[in-house]
Design an enzyme around this catalytic site. Structure first.
Site, mmCIF file in Angstrom:
data_model
loop_
_atom_site.group_PDB
_atom_site.id
_atom_site.type_symbol
_atom_site.label_atom_id
_atom_site.label_comp_id
_atom_site.label_asym_id
_atom_site.label_seq_id
_atom_site.Cartn_x
_atom_site.Cartn_y
_atom_site.Cartn_z
ATOM 1 N N TYR A 1 0.832 -1.210 0.000
ATOM 2 C CA TYR A 1 0.000 0.000 0.000
ATOM 3 C C TYR A 1 0.864 1.257 0.000
ATOM 4 O O TYR A 1 0.628 2.197 -0.771
ATOM 5 C CB TYR A 1 -0.914 -0.015 1.237
ATOM 6 C CG TYR A 1 -1.616 1.300 1.494
ATOM 7 C CD1 TYR A 1 -2.687 1.703 0.711
ATOM 8 C CD2 TYR A 1 -1.189 2.143 2.531
ATOM 9 C CE1 TYR A 1 -3.312 2.916 0.935
ATOM 10 C CE2 TYR A 1 -1.819 3.352 2.760
ATOM 11 C CZ TYR A 1 -2.879 3.733 1.962
ATOM 12 O OH TYR A 1 -3.497 4.941 2.186
ATOM 13 N N ARG B 1 0.018 7.169 16.591
ATOM 14 C CA ARG B 1 -0.377 7.763 15.319
ATOM 15 C C ARG B 1 -0.700 9.247 15.504
ATOM 16 O O ARG B 1 -1.171 9.662 16.559
ATOM 17 C CB ARG B 1 -1.641 7.075 14.766
ATOM 18 C CG ARG B 1 -1.454 5.618 14.369
ATOM 19 C CD ARG B 1 -0.607 5.466 13.133
ATOM 20 N NE ARG B 1 -0.466 4.081 12.683
ATOM 21 C CZ ARG B 1 0.484 3.249 13.104
ATOM 22 N NH1 ARG B 1 1.367 3.638 14.017
ATOM 23 N NH2 ARG B 1 0.566 2.030 12.617
HETATM 24 C C1 UD2 Z 1 -1.942 3.784 7.127
HETATM 25 C C2 UD2 Z 1 -1.323 5.199 7.034
HETATM 26 C C3 UD2 Z 1 -2.451 6.231 6.943
HETATM 27 C C4 UD2 Z 1 -3.419 5.899 5.815
HETATM 28 C C5 UD2 Z 1 -3.958 4.487 6.052
HETATM 29 C C6 UD2 Z 1 -4.956 4.048 4.970
HETATM 30 C C7 UD2 Z 1 0.690 4.957 8.455
HETATM 31 C C8 UD2 Z 1 1.401 5.399 9.695
HETATM 32 N N1 UD2 Z 1 -0.542 5.469 8.255
HETATM 33 O O1 UD2 Z 1 -2.653 3.726 8.337
HETATM 34 O O2 UD2 Z 1 -1.909 7.531 6.759
HETATM 35 O O3 UD2 Z 1 -2.778 5.995 4.553
HETATM 36 O O4 UD2 Z 1 -2.863 3.546 6.072
HETATM 37 O O5 UD2 Z 1 -5.395 2.732 5.199
HETATM 38 O O6 UD2 Z 1 1.223 4.195 7.656
HETATM 39 N N2 UD2 Z 1 -5.288 -1.675 14.571
HETATM 40 C C9 UD2 Z 1 -5.699 -2.349 15.713
HETATM 41 N N3 UD2 Z 1 -6.948 -2.907 15.714
HETATM 42 C C10 UD2 Z 1 -7.790 -2.830 14.642
HETATM 43 C C11 UD2 Z 1 -7.356 -2.139 13.487
HETATM 44 C C12 UD2 Z 1 -6.085 -1.584 13.489
HETATM 45 O O7 UD2 Z 1 -4.962 -2.447 16.697
HETATM 46 O O8 UD2 Z 1 -8.917 -3.359 14.717
HETATM 47 C C13 UD2 Z 1 -3.954 -1.049 14.597
HETATM 48 C C14 UD2 Z 1 -3.085 -1.350 13.409
HETATM 49 O O9 UD2 Z 1 -2.379 -2.552 13.554
HETATM 50 C C15 UD2 Z 1 -2.166 -0.119 13.432
HETATM 51 C C16 UD2 Z 1 -3.076 1.004 13.953
HETATM 52 O O10 UD2 Z 1 -4.156 0.358 14.590
HETATM 53 O O11 UD2 Z 1 -1.083 -0.291 14.332
HETATM 54 C C17 UD2 Z 1 -3.620 1.872 12.854
HETATM 55 O O12 UD2 Z 1 -4.139 1.025 11.833
HETATM 56 P P1 UD2 Z 1 -5.039 1.587 10.641
HETATM 57 O O13 UD2 Z 1 -5.355 0.438 9.741
HETATM 58 O O14 UD2 Z 1 -6.141 2.407 11.168
HETATM 59 O O15 UD2 Z 1 -4.071 2.623 9.915
HETATM 60 P P2 UD2 Z 1 -2.506 2.598 9.462
HETATM 61 O O16 UD2 Z 1 -1.691 3.175 10.569
HETATM 62 O O17 UD2 Z 1 -2.118 1.303 8.861
#
Ligand code: UD2
Length: 314
Positions: A142, A210
């Protein structure tokens, strides 16, 4: 004839930008494949001309760009874990679609394209805050796909003189973010589950942090990026965020207060491709756009919980 095109207009961020443009009385066209966008998100946007179509099809891009002056390119297949499971679809919907759109935009004489970049481009480097001068270090498919789109934006600015502006979003959240998919943003999932009294799952130890950015801030940055003088922003990239960060464990505790949830989270192994800490330096957007965040994290989260409380039935 529409002056503005919003791609991904039936998705969370696209729908929010389109609503802000319509509220200003602008003429807006929206395009969405409805792969992850939802027709229900178009409620309230009846003044927008809507085109259902997939930007991976060049003919759709031609139709979408016709007569347009400024594009907000929000369409994408979001989610790090989705891209780990299916990198081909992520590439098709993020890279191929973006290139098709740029080719059509240039041919149609579009003046400016504002692109939704992603903080994932910075990768898992320990340096905080992340500033635009850092070398990109994408670690998931991604992140690679969103970064490729950024590079295409910059190439089209240099080679063809298209006014492209990249906003690197940091974990945007707020009303209209889909809470129903396993691939949804964490705050949408947590709000929905905790309001329903269901246990949320934290992947990893919850110490990851974040720079969660409330949607109004990102809409604001987009409107500024569309209006800024070309000599300030064309071919440039800048962070769109709040400049503060919070861990998932602390976020969970705030959400307990806001939702009334009384249980504990479940903990599961960290996700592949996940980043530990993310925090933006927002000084470039301040300098080039006059951007300053309008809504802080806690107020944004409060509004978001209220929105899910009134719109989600289960
Ligand atoms: C990435 C990008 C963000 C955006 C997004 C789109 C980073 C830092 N951020 O977000 O800017 O582009 O992708 O999808 O790369 N989590 C849990 N439980 C859940 C779901 C998620 O613990 O049920 C955790 C997950 O493992 C992560 C955090 O929450 O550590 C944030 O996850 P996310 O999917 O909301 O977003 P992220 O950071 O991958």
């Amino acid at each position: 004839m529409a002056k503005y095109l919003v791609t991904g207009a039936a998705g969370f961020i696209g729908r929010s930008i389109a609503a802000a443009l319509l509220a200003r009385g602008e003429s807006v066209r929206g395009v969405d494949s409805l792969i992850t966008g939802k027709r229900s998100n178009l409620i309230g946007l009846e003044a927008m001309e809507f085109l259902e179509g997939d930007l991976a099809d060049p003919a759709v891009c031609v139709q979408a760009c016709h007569g347009v002056e400024i594009i907000f390119h929000e369409a994408a297949l979001a989610s790090v874990p989705r891209s780990v499971a299916d990198p081909i679809s992520t590439n098709r919907n993020c890279v191929t679609a973006t290139l098709n759109l740029l080719v059509a935009a240039r041919a149609a004489g579009v003046r400016r394209v504002v692109y939704a970049g992603s903080s994932s481009a910075y990768g898992d480097t320990p340096t905080l805050p992340k500033h635009e001068g850092m070398l990109p270090n994408p670690i998931s498919p991604y992140a690679v796909a969103k970064l490729a789109g950024e590079h295409y934006m910059q190439a089209f600015a240099r080679v063809y003189g298209l006014e492209t502006v990249v906003l690197r979003y940091f974990n945007v959240f707020g009303p209209y973010q889909d809470p129903t998919s396993h691939y949804s943003g964490v705050l949408a999932i947590f709000c929905r589950r905790m309001l329903a009294g269901d246990q949320p799952t934290i992947y990893g130890d919850g110490g990851q942090s974040r720079d969660f950015t409330y949607i109004d801030n990102v809409v604001h940055a987009n409107l500024l990026a569309a209006a800024a003088p070309a000599e300030m922003v064309a071919g440039r990239m800048m962070n769109a965020a709040t400049g503060s960060r919070i861990t998932l464990n602390d976020t969970f505790r705030i959400l307990c207060d806001l939702t009334g949830y009384q249980g504990q989270p479940a903990y599961a192994p960290p996700r592949a491709g996940d980043i530990r800490d993310s925090l933006a330096d927002i000084s470039r957007a301040r300098e080039l756009l006059g951007y300053t965040p309008l809504i802080d994290f806690r107020e944004g989260l409060r509004r978001t919980v209220e929105w899910y409380r009134t719109t989600q039935t289960a």
